[in-house]
Scaffold this motif. Sequence first.
Motif, PDB file in Angstrom:
ATOM      1  N   ASN A 104     -10.569   8.764  -7.792  1.00 12.63           N
ATOM      2  CA  ASN A 104     -11.086   7.717  -7.438  1.00 12.63           C
ATOM      3  C   ASN A 104     -11.875   6.840  -8.541  1.00 12.63           C
ATOM      4  O   ASN A 104     -12.129   5.702  -8.605  1.00 12.63           O
ATOM      5  CB  ASN A 104     -12.545   7.609  -6.250  1.00 12.63           C
ATOM      6  CG  ASN A 104     -12.013   6.824  -4.724  1.00 12.63           C
ATOM      7  OD1 ASN A 104     -10.635   6.896  -4.782  1.00 12.63           O
ATOM      8  ND2 ASN A 104     -12.944   7.221  -4.365  1.00 12.63           N
ATOM      9  N   ARG A 108      -6.967   5.198   1.003  1.00 16.57           N
ATOM     10  CA  ARG A 108      -5.574   5.931   0.083  1.00 16.57           C
ATOM     11  C   ARG A 108      -5.533   7.190   1.091  1.00 16.57           C
ATOM     12  O   ARG A 108      -6.499   8.082   2.182  1.00 16.57           O
ATOM     13  CB  ARG A 108      -6.245   6.404  -0.939  1.00 16.57           C
ATOM     14  CG  ARG A 108      -5.307   7.352  -1.785  1.00 16.57           C
ATOM     15  CD  ARG A 108      -5.244   7.725  -3.707  1.00 16.57           C
ATOM     16  NE  ARG A 108      -4.035   8.226  -3.914  1.00 16.57           N
ATOM     17  CZ  ARG A 108      -4.445   8.788  -4.819  1.00 16.57           C
ATOM     18  NH1 ARG A 108      -5.166   8.884  -5.950  1.00 16.57           N
ATOM     19  NH2 ARG A 108      -3.236   9.971  -5.380  1.00 16.57           N
ATOM     20  N   LYS A 138       0.918   4.218  -2.674  1.00 17.43           N
ATOM     21  CA  LYS A 138      -0.089   5.512  -2.613  1.00 17.43           C
ATOM     22  C   LYS A 138       0.925   6.923  -2.747  1.00 17.43           C
ATOM     23  O   LYS A 138       0.948   7.595  -3.672  1.00 17.43           O
ATOM     24  CB  LYS A 138       0.693   5.721  -0.580  1.00 17.43           C
ATOM     25  CG  LYS A 138       0.541   7.023  -0.715  1.00 17.43           C
ATOM     26  CD  LYS A 138      -0.333   7.146   1.516  1.00 17.43           C
ATOM     27  CE  LYS A 138       0.112   6.149   2.319  1.00 17.43           C
ATOM     28  NZ  LYS A 138       0.047   6.122   3.134  1.00 17.43           N
ATOM     29  N   ALA A 149      -6.250  -0.126  -1.170  1.00 18.39           N
ATOM     30  CA  ALA A 149      -5.378   1.204  -1.043  1.00 18.39           C
ATOM     31  C   ALA A 149      -4.985   1.879  -2.471  1.00 18.39           C
ATOM     32  O   ALA A 149      -4.246   3.373  -1.515  1.00 18.39           O
ATOM     33  CB  ALA A 149      -4.180   0.443  -1.270  1.00 18.39           C
ATOM     34  N   CYS A 150      -6.125   2.068  -3.082  1.00 16.95           N
ATOM     35  CA  CYS A 150      -6.114   2.982  -3.987  1.00 16.95           C
ATOM     36  C   CYS A 150      -6.890   3.940  -4.205  1.00 16.95           C
ATOM     37  O   CYS A 150      -6.944   5.011  -5.292  1.00 16.95           O
ATOM     38  CB  CYS A 150      -5.693   1.557  -5.443  1.00 16.95           C
ATOM     39  SG  CYS A 150      -3.991   1.420  -5.729  1.00 16.95           S
ATOM     40  N   LYS A 151      -8.521   3.277  -3.737  1.00 13.86           N
ATOM     41  CA  LYS A 151      -9.231   4.480  -3.542  1.00 13.86           C
ATOM     42  C   LYS A 151      -9.463   5.257  -2.084  1.00 13.86           C
ATOM     43  O   LYS A 151      -9.279   5.209  -1.269  1.00 13.86           O
ATOM     44  CB  LYS A 151     -10.812   3.670  -3.184  1.00 13.86           C
ATOM     45  CG  LYS A 151     -10.676   2.706  -4.420  1.00 13.86           C
ATOM     46  CD  LYS A 151     -11.627   3.871  -6.002  1.00 13.86           C
ATOM     47  CE  LYS A 151     -11.287   2.179  -6.836  1.00 13.86           C
ATOM     48  NZ  LYS A 151     -11.565   3.150  -8.571  1.00 13.86           N
ATOM     49  N   TYR A 152      -9.470   6.744  -1.757  1.00 12.34           N
ATOM     50  CA  TYR A 152      -9.805   6.997  -1.230  1.00 12.34           C
ATOM     51  C   TYR A 152     -11.375   6.851  -0.120  1.00 12.34           C
ATOM     52  O   TYR A 152     -12.183   6.756  -1.439  1.00 12.34           O
ATOM     53  CB  TYR A 152     -10.209   9.028  -1.889  1.00 12.34           C
ATOM     54  CG  TYR A 152      -9.036   9.329  -1.766  1.00 12.34           C
ATOM     55  CD1 TYR A 152      -7.712  10.235  -0.899  1.00 12.34           C
ATOM     56  CD2 TYR A 152      -8.622  10.764  -3.176  1.00 12.34           C
ATOM     57  CE1 TYR A 152      -6.201  10.379  -1.547  1.00 12.34           C
ATOM     58  CE2 TYR A 152      -8.062  10.981  -3.842  1.00 12.34           C
ATOM     59  CZ  TYR A 152      -6.350  11.734  -2.992  1.00 12.34           C
ATOM     60  OH  TYR A 152      -5.668  11.338  -2.878  1.00 12.34           O
ATOM     61  N   PRO A 192       0.838  -1.051  -0.420  1.00 16.22           N
ATOM     62  CA  PRO A 192       0.235   0.116   0.203  1.00 16.22           C
ATOM     63  C   PRO A 192       0.510   1.579  -0.075  1.00 16.22           C
ATOM     64  O   PRO A 192       0.278   1.878  -0.749  1.00 16.22           O
ATOM     65  CB  PRO A 192      -0.917   0.237   1.628  1.00 16.22           C
ATOM     66  CG  PRO A 192      -0.872  -1.177   1.343  1.00 16.22           C
ATOM     67  CD  PRO A 192       0.182  -2.264   0.938  1.00 16.22           C
ATOM     68  N   ASP A 234       0.423   9.350  -5.514  1.00 18.69           N
ATOM     69  CA  ASP A 234       0.499  10.909  -5.007  1.00 18.69           C
ATOM     70  C   ASP A 234       1.214  11.417  -6.167  1.00 18.69           C
ATOM     71  O   ASP A 234       0.858  12.823  -6.702  1.00 18.69           O
ATOM     72  CB  ASP A 234       0.891  10.765  -3.699  1.00 18.69           C
ATOM     73  CG  ASP A 234       0.413  10.613  -2.830  1.00 18.69           C
ATOM     74  OD1 ASP A 234      -0.830  10.443  -3.038  1.00 18.69           O
ATOM     75  OD2 ASP A 234       0.715  10.525  -1.427  1.00 18.69           O
TER      76      ASP A 234
END
Length: 259
Positions: A143, A120, A80, A107-110, A76, A84
């Motif tokens: 997302n 995230r 991130k 891990a990739c989604k807010y 993760p 970013d």
Amino acid sequence: LRDSLERAKRGDGPSIGQWIEFPGYTLARTVGPLGQDWVLIDCEHGNIDDNDMYLQVGAIASSGCSPIVRIPSSEPWMMKRVLDAGAHAIMVPMCETKEQAEAIVRACKYPSNTWTKGIRGAGAMFASANFNQNGREYLLSANDNVMICVQIESRKAVENVEEIANVDGIDMLFIGPNDLASSMGYVAFDHSSIPEVQEASKRILKATLDAGKYAGHFALNAEAAAKRYEQGFHFVNCGADIVALTAWMSNEMSTLKAL
Ligand code: 3PY
């Protein structure tokens, strides 16, 4: 990136990319404007560290095509940093189970109403820099827009491919044919002539298309890429920096020596 994938789905030509394994802003500035849809920055096998990844993502994005980053493993914190940095898509190697695919999506989604399990963290500096409202637009759209691609490249992954393909949030399944052949006990580079690998490839493609996801396949030249597109894959690379450089230089040298 998504437009090029939709074009491929309509049968109007593949989503075309280049693969880079060398570090450096200069390399990214050189390859970025060549006319492809995306450039994949390979942090799994390439000699590209975190700082170079940041520089290359920015250089490629500003040249008008999509930067995609392949991370070394399914961590993760790596996802991130890549997101970013502003990558338009992330490629995660060696996804073998539905549970792993679900963890990658989280891990990739807010966290949001749609992605309640997203984890995230909200600190993107560069990803949001080109967006309106001080990055608010990025936070609200990432997302949906940032694409998640997992690699199917082992016997175990093939056994679970239908489940992986149906994980919500996974946009693309990408075959790594060398690792796939290797996991089946063959010499990696022989993959295109091994029936068992090609059969597995067909199963992966079918599972991907049945799930309505995008399908990708590794290739190293136009001929191999075109063949994969004809088979139904949407997303193919047609070159790689290390291959291009060594092929060109050794060819010119041999020509000169033979004069
Ligand atoms: C493979 O062929 O295994 C890949 O992952 C592409 O580099």
